[in-house]
Each structure stands twice: as C-alpha cells, then as structure tokens.
Design an enzyme around this catalytic site. Structure first.
Site, PDB file in Angstrom:
ATOM      1  N   GLU A  65       3.366 -33.438 -42.932  1.00  0.00           N
ATOM      2  CA  GLU A  65       2.142 -33.981 -43.498  1.00  0.00           C
ATOM      3  C   GLU A  65       1.901 -35.404 -42.994  1.00  0.00           C
ATOM      4  OE1 GLU A  65       0.271 -32.033 -45.107  1.00  0.00           O
ATOM      5  OE2 GLU A  65       1.180 -31.088 -46.860  1.00  0.00           O
TER       6      GLU A  65
ATOM      7  N   HIS B 229      -1.853 -31.807 -40.329  1.00  0.00           N
ATOM      8  CA  HIS B 229      -0.443 -31.404 -40.399  1.00  0.00           C
ATOM      9  C   HIS B 229      -0.148 -30.272 -39.427  1.00  0.00           C
ATOM     10  CE1 HIS B 229      -1.032 -28.311 -43.931  1.00  0.00           C
ATOM     11  NE2 HIS B 229      -1.246 -27.741 -42.775  1.00  0.00           N
TER      12      HIS B 229
ATOM     13  N   ASP C 109       7.891 -23.089 -41.353  1.00  0.00           N
ATOM     14  CA  ASP C 109       8.076 -23.724 -42.661  1.00  0.00           C
ATOM     15  C   ASP C 109       8.135 -22.683 -43.770  1.00  0.00           C
ATOM     16  OD1 ASP C 109       5.407 -22.984 -42.438  1.00  0.00           O
ATOM     17  OD2 ASP C 109       4.629 -25.023 -42.530  1.00  0.00           O
TER      18      ASP C 109
ATOM     19  N   ASN D 148      -5.987 -31.763 -42.420  1.00  0.00           N
ATOM     20  CA  ASN D 148      -5.483 -33.152 -42.528  1.00  0.00           C
ATOM     21  C   ASN D 148      -4.580 -33.517 -41.342  1.00  0.00           C
ATOM     22  OD1 ASN D 148      -3.023 -31.904 -43.029  1.00  0.00           O
ATOM     23  ND2 ASN D 148      -2.725 -32.768 -45.066  1.00  0.00           N
TER      24      ASN D 148
HETATM   25  P1  PGA Z   1      -4.992 -22.126 -41.885  1.00  0.00           P
HETATM   26  O1  PGA Z   1      -3.803 -23.171 -41.997  1.00  0.00           O
HETATM   27  O2  PGA Z   1      -4.677 -21.267 -40.714  1.00  0.00           O
HETATM   28  O3  PGA Z   1      -4.949 -21.378 -43.173  1.00  0.00           O
HETATM   29  O4  PGA Z   1      -6.235 -22.923 -41.685  1.00  0.00           O
HETATM   30  C1  PGA Z   1      -3.407 -23.859 -40.866  1.00  0.00           C
HETATM   31  C2  PGA Z   1      -2.332 -24.846 -41.232  1.00  0.00           C
HETATM   32  O5  PGA Z   1      -2.373 -25.407 -42.338  1.00  0.00           O
HETATM   33  O6  PGA Z   1      -1.461 -25.073 -40.398  1.00  0.00           O
END
Ligand code: PGA
Length: 238
Positions: free
Chosen positions: A139, A134, A63, A132
C-alpha cells in the site's frame, strides 16, 4: 516499458492467455506470480478454456488476507481455486498462496521467500493495480517493505474487497500478507493488466509519474522488462 492497448477486456484476456500458453510450451517449468482481483478473472477463465499444460509449472500468489483460513470463502486461496486452480492441471502442491491462518505470520513470510528462491525465482509476474497505486498488498506509505511481509490494509483496499466478505467492508480482514517490492521487482518479466476508466489515472502514474513510495506501482519504471496490457479505457490517461 512496453504498452499494448486492446479494444476490449475480452481481447486482452485472450491475447494474454495465448501468450501464457505459448510461454508454458516453451518453458514448461515456468514460475508464475499471480494476482487476484476483478481484473484477472477473464484471463483465468480463458486459461481454463484453453487448458495449456501447467503440469510442470509453479505459481506464487502475490498476497492473502491475514487471520482467515485457506478454505474461508473470502480468502484469495479460495478465489484462486474457483477461478484458476480447479480449471487447469497445475499440481496442487505447486500452487502457492500465503497461509493467512499461520500461527506465526512472520515465519510464514520468510518461508514464502525461501519457497520462491527454491523454485528459482519468478519468471513471469502478472500484476493488477489498485486505484491507489498498490501492487499486491504493498500500500502507499512512507516506506515500502522489500520482502514478503505483514501489512495493514488501507480502507480503500478493504472496500474494494467487500464483495468477498458478503458486501461489507467491515468484514474484510484488517491485515494481510504480501510479497514485497523487491520480491516483485526481481521477477524476470512483469505483465501488468488494467481495464476500465477507473484505472486510467493510476496507469498514467505507473507510466510517467514520479517514483514514490506513495504510489508503489511507479517502481515498475525501474524494471527492464515490464509490459502494460490495457483496454482503451484504462489507456485513456497515458
Ligand atoms: P481489481 O484489483 O482487479 O479488483 O481492480 C486490482 C488490485 O487491487 O490490485
């Protein structure tokens, strides 16, 4: 779903870097899907130390933020340059990241899907997971997009990316571009890494929650070759 628990983040990163190095040796033209975020940083630095041969590999990032140029310091392209691309011998023209500054984001998404297909599809998709649920910028929502698409970011996602934009979530772009759920689930093998106590609840939902668009990571239960690599804290809830 295979679950491997490591005593700490460092051991996890080292083991996974060794696994990627061995896979590259066996399959030099490997197509890798790559995440950003705090979790993979150690892994990328381990790869930079070992420097396995990436000369015939291809990578696709999951992304990117919409509306900022690849050379913006907050872009995921810049993150990847800092943490991985500048440290390994991956040819720059085979390190693919969506262009968030494209004048035609929909065409950029379609182009990305074609590039993945032209490369023969993703062999090994690495993933992180948001608290969350995602994966990539897919999302939680009533519906999920199958293919690479334009997405509105959740406030929680913007907050967790604030560090890339001077610490202020309001400076984080409101939209992004992301591989879709089918793009991700068509990878031949998926390895999800999660570390720390804050991920324990979502790891448990990935493993045994109901499959729901409200928690995109739950769809990994439908894939035949998924490994979760966790530290003890992240494994605590499953
Ligand atoms: P993080 O993010 O490694 O900073 O916890 C993971 C994500 O949002 O996919």
């Amino acid at each position: 779903m295979k679950i491997t628990v490591f005593k700490d983040e460092r051991t996890l990163a080292r083991t996974l870097a060794a696994h990627i190095a061995a896979t590259l040796k066996e399959t030099p033209d490997l197509v890798l899907g790559l995440p950003t975020g705090r979790t993979p940083i150690r892994l990328y630095h381990e790869l930079g130390t070992r420097h396995p041969d990436f000369s015939r590999a291809t990578t696709f990032n999951l992304d990117e933020f919409l509306g900022i140029a690849p050379d913006h310091p907050g872009s995921y392209r810049a993150f990847m340059e800092t943490h991985l691309f500048s440290r390994v011998n991956l040819p720059p023209d085979r390190a693919h990241v969506l262009n968030g500054a494209s004048p035609d984001p929909e065409e950029e998404c379609a182009r990305y899907e074609r590039a993945i297909a032209d490369a023969g599809g993703i062999g090994l998709q690495m993933l992180g997971i948001g608290t969350n649920g995602h994966i990539g910028f897919n999302e939680p929502a009533r519906e999920l997009a199958a293919r690479t698409h334009r997405v509105t970011l959740k406030a929680s996602t913007r907050r967790s990316n604030a560090a890339l934009f001077g610490g202020d979530a309001r400076g984080v772009p409101k939209e992004g571009l992301s591989m879709g759920m089918a793009t991700i689930l068509q990878a031949r093998r998926i390895v999800l890494i999660a570390t720390g106590k804050s991920k324990a609840r979502c790891v448990a939902l990935v493993v045994k929650g109901p499959i729901t668009t409200r928690f995109p990571g739950s769809f990994l239960q439908l894939h035949a070759d998924v490994e979760l690599m966790l530290d003890e804290a992240a494994a605590g809830g499953s």
